[in-house]
Design a protein around this motif. Structure first.
Motif, PDB file in Angstrom:
ATOM      1  N   LEU A 245      -2.359   2.010  -4.728  1.00 17.24           N
ATOM      2  CA  LEU A 245      -1.788   3.357  -4.736  1.00 17.24           C
ATOM      3  C   LEU A 245      -2.863   4.351  -4.348  1.00 17.24           C
ATOM      4  CD1 LEU A 245       0.732   5.053  -5.469  1.00 17.24           C
ATOM      5  CD2 LEU A 245      -0.138   5.154  -7.807  1.00 17.24           C
ATOM      6  N   LEU A 246      -2.685   5.037  -3.219  1.00 11.67           N
ATOM      7  CA  LEU A 246      -3.645   6.012  -2.697  1.00 11.67           C
ATOM      8  C   LEU A 246      -3.049   7.401  -2.845  1.00 11.67           C
ATOM      9  CD1 LEU A 246      -4.457   4.033   0.586  1.00 11.67           C
ATOM     10  CD2 LEU A 246      -5.796   4.045  -1.509  1.00 11.67           C
TER      11      LEU A 246
ATOM     12  N   PHE B 157       4.847   8.516   0.974  1.00  2.11           N
ATOM     13  CA  PHE B 157       5.697   9.379   0.145  1.00  2.11           C
ATOM     14  C   PHE B 157       5.201  10.813   0.207  1.00  2.11           C
ATOM     15  CE2 PHE B 157       2.428   7.488  -2.518  1.00  2.11           C
ATOM     16  CZ  PHE B 157       1.960   8.524  -3.306  1.00  2.11           C
ATOM     17  N   ASP B 158       6.158  11.723   0.366  1.00  4.06           N
ATOM     18  CA  ASP B 158       5.948  13.166   0.235  1.00  4.06           C
ATOM     19  C   ASP B 158       7.177  13.722  -0.464  1.00  4.06           C
ATOM     20  OD1 ASP B 158       7.703  13.357   2.738  1.00  4.06           O
ATOM     21  OD2 ASP B 158       5.863  12.514   3.564  1.00  4.06           O
TER      22      ASP B 158
ATOM     23  N   VAL C   8       0.865  -1.180   0.000  1.00  7.51           N
ATOM     24  CA  VAL C   8       0.000   0.000   0.000  1.00  7.51           C
ATOM     25  C   VAL C   8       0.904   1.232   0.000  1.00  7.51           C
ATOM     26  CG1 VAL C   8      -1.799   1.258   1.206  1.00  7.51           C
ATOM     27  CG2 VAL C   8      -1.788  -1.243   1.249  1.00  7.51           C
ATOM     28  N   ALA C   9       0.815   2.035  -1.070  1.00  9.10           N
ATOM     29  CA  ALA C   9       1.603   3.264  -1.185  1.00  9.10           C
ATOM     30  C   ALA C   9       0.691   4.442  -0.881  1.00  9.10           C
ATOM     31  CB  ALA C   9       2.210   3.387  -2.579  1.00  9.10           C
ATOM     32  N   LEU C  10       0.972   5.155   0.192  1.00 11.66           N
ATOM     33  CA  LEU C  10       0.078   6.178   0.739  1.00 11.66           C
ATOM     34  C   LEU C  10       0.700   7.565   0.560  1.00 11.66           C
ATOM     35  CD1 LEU C  10      -2.435   6.938   2.403  1.00 11.66           C
ATOM     36  CD2 LEU C  10      -1.146   6.412   4.452  1.00 11.66           C
TER      37      LEU C  10
ATOM     38  N   GLY D  57      -8.603  13.662   3.017  1.00  9.16           N
ATOM     39  CA  GLY D  57      -8.099  12.640   2.102  1.00  9.16           C
ATOM     40  C   GLY D  57      -7.145  11.692   2.786  1.00  9.16           C
ATOM     41  N   LEU D  58      -6.291  12.213   3.688  1.00  7.67           N
ATOM     42  CA  LEU D  58      -5.351  11.356   4.405  1.00  7.67           C
ATOM     43  C   LEU D  58      -6.089  10.396   5.336  1.00  7.67           C
ATOM     44  CD1 LEU D  58      -2.436  10.609   5.086  1.00  7.67           C
ATOM     45  CD2 LEU D  58      -2.448  12.402   6.818  1.00  7.67           C
TER      46      LEU D  58
END
Length: 441
Positions: A125-126, A69-70, A31-33, A43-44
């Motif tokens: 992917l979110l 990821f940011d 899960v890529a957040l 949304g988060l």
């Protein structure tokens, strides 16, 4: 099995039924957040709830990992089958950073899932689909996922760029879910159905050709063909191959001569023979001062210095056996275990003589802006965010971030280049030498 899973999904059956489909082959899901500020707090929260709900729907034996990821991509929870592990990891997830390294996260998650055991694998992917400041391109992650048959199920969060998310899903055999449509049970059933066939490059052409009616094809006059004797055709083929081989050989000879001439003309250190950026630069290895012996290590009786631990530089092996007790025939062997530390040493330009450390667990960014790990604000030819060095598979790889004046390694312009010890990196008017220092552990 895939048809059964698809039928169950179509008629609204999911959850425990989808779990039964995984009984013999439990899946591995990453899960890529997205934790950048662009998705917003609502949304988060929705993305966190969805990430927590997927693992129970996949059934016994299933494993899930979590990436966030940011400004950069990071693994916050390795593969686990315990929902509590995911809950604890996601409890600490919060919005941060100024950018969205979406393409880096897609690449990292694809490689992580590819290397995991098992045959059923997927990525959820979110994100809102926006990328900013990634070191890689979208094609890098798509290639790993497509070649490894890993579908990406893209779930839109916030103000979505649908074009990017639809492309990621389509090229990997996954599916795109607009905001509010993707649920944990739906995703679990879709993963059970397996990846769809990714779109091939020639699909449109073949479908267009198959749509032509047979009578139209038959009514077209056939193009005249010239039939040559077999001997003439064979002779022409051999003659063409001979000329092609000769041309390839000449090109290879010219290229090798050019490379040899370039290597021979490059200035080198007269002591260690390492390559230098130019004839005016000092060697970063030989210009270091030799280790000094502290006064406390001198013998009171003889006035001679005792051997002490020394910093190992250059090509010295990581394990050193030092002899102690001068003037005697017996030696006490002392083993010093050293740890390598990658650094960048400025050999020319503003800041000459400075040494910067390269991070081993995260990317190291270079540029004039203060957000970089290595700030080169005195060099006006350096871009605000010029390049980045990423640890990949035990190596350090340099990525140019579309800088104005380009990034050079050993006088050659590059966009992506693995680094080896002694390589010279040029950014603007600044030359930095990449090397590995040794420290005692």
């Amino acid at each position: 099995m895939r048809l059964l899973a698809a039928a169950l999904t179509l008629f609204g059956f999911s959850g425990p039924i989808a779990a039964l489909l995984f009984a013999e082959d439990p899946p591995v899901v990453a899960v890529a957040l997205d934790t950048s500020g662009s998705i917003g707090k609502p949304g988060l929260e929705r993305a966190r709830e969805l990430a927590l709900g997927i693992l129970p729907e996949l059934g016994p034996g299933a494993e899930a990992a979590v990436f966030t990821f940011d400004d950069q991509s990071r693994l916050v929870q390795a593969r686990t089958s315990r929902a509590e592990d995911l809950r604890q990891a996601l409890a600490h997830v919060a919005m941060s950073g100024r950018y969205t390294a979406l393409y880096d996260a897609l690449y990292d998650a694809s490689r992580y899932v590819r290397d995991a055991p098992g045959t059923r694998k997927a990525i959820v992917l979110l994100t809102d689909g926006r990328d900013e400041n990634s070191a890689l391109k979208i094609e890098d992650g798509l290639k790993v996922a497509a070649d490894s048959h890993i579908p990406v199920y893209a779930v839109g969060v916030g103000q979505v760029d649908e074009r990017v998310l639809r492309r990621i899903a389509k090229l990997t055999g996954g599916e795109y879910y607009p905001p509010g449509t993707g649920t944990a049970s739906v995703l679990a059933s879709r993963i059970a159905a397996g990846p769809a066939a990714p779109e091939a490059a020639g699909e449109k052409a073949s479908s267009r050709a198959s749509s032509v009616p047979p009578r139209d094809v038959a009514s077209r006059p056939a193009a005249p063909r010239t039939v040559l004797p077999a001997a003439v055709s064979a002779a022409g083929s051999r003659r063409g191959l001979w000329w092609a081989g000769l041309a390839v050989g000449l090109i290879a000879a010219v290229a090798l001569g050019w490379i040899a001439l370039g290597q021979r003309s490059r200035p080198r250190c007269p002591t260690c023979r390492r390559a230098l950026p130019d004839r005016l630069s000092e060697c970063a290895f030989c210009s270091r001062e030799p280790p000094t012996v502290p006064p406390s290590s001198r013998s009171r009786a003889s006035g001679e210095a005792k051997p002490t631990d020394r910093t190992i530089v250059g090509d010295t092996a990581p394990t050193v056996v030092a002899r102690v007790g001068p003037g005697t025939e017996e030696y006490l062997e002392k083993t010093i275990v050293l740890r390598e530390r990658p650094v960048l040493s400025v050999t020319r330009g503003p800041g000459m003589g400075l040494v910067y450390e390269v991070k081993t667990s995260a990317p190291t960014s270079l540029g004039r802006a203060k957000v970089n790990d290595i700030v080169l604000n005195e060099d006006v030819a350096v871009s605000s965010e010029h390049c980045r060095i990423r640890p990949e598979d035990g190596k350090f790889v340099l990525h140019d971030l579309k800088s104005t004046n380009g990034t050079f390694v050993n006088d050659r312009k590059v966009t992506r280049q693995p680094l080896t010890e002694g390589d010279t990196i040029q950014v603007g008017e600044t030359y930095l030498q990449f090397r590995l220092e040794h420290r005692r552990s």
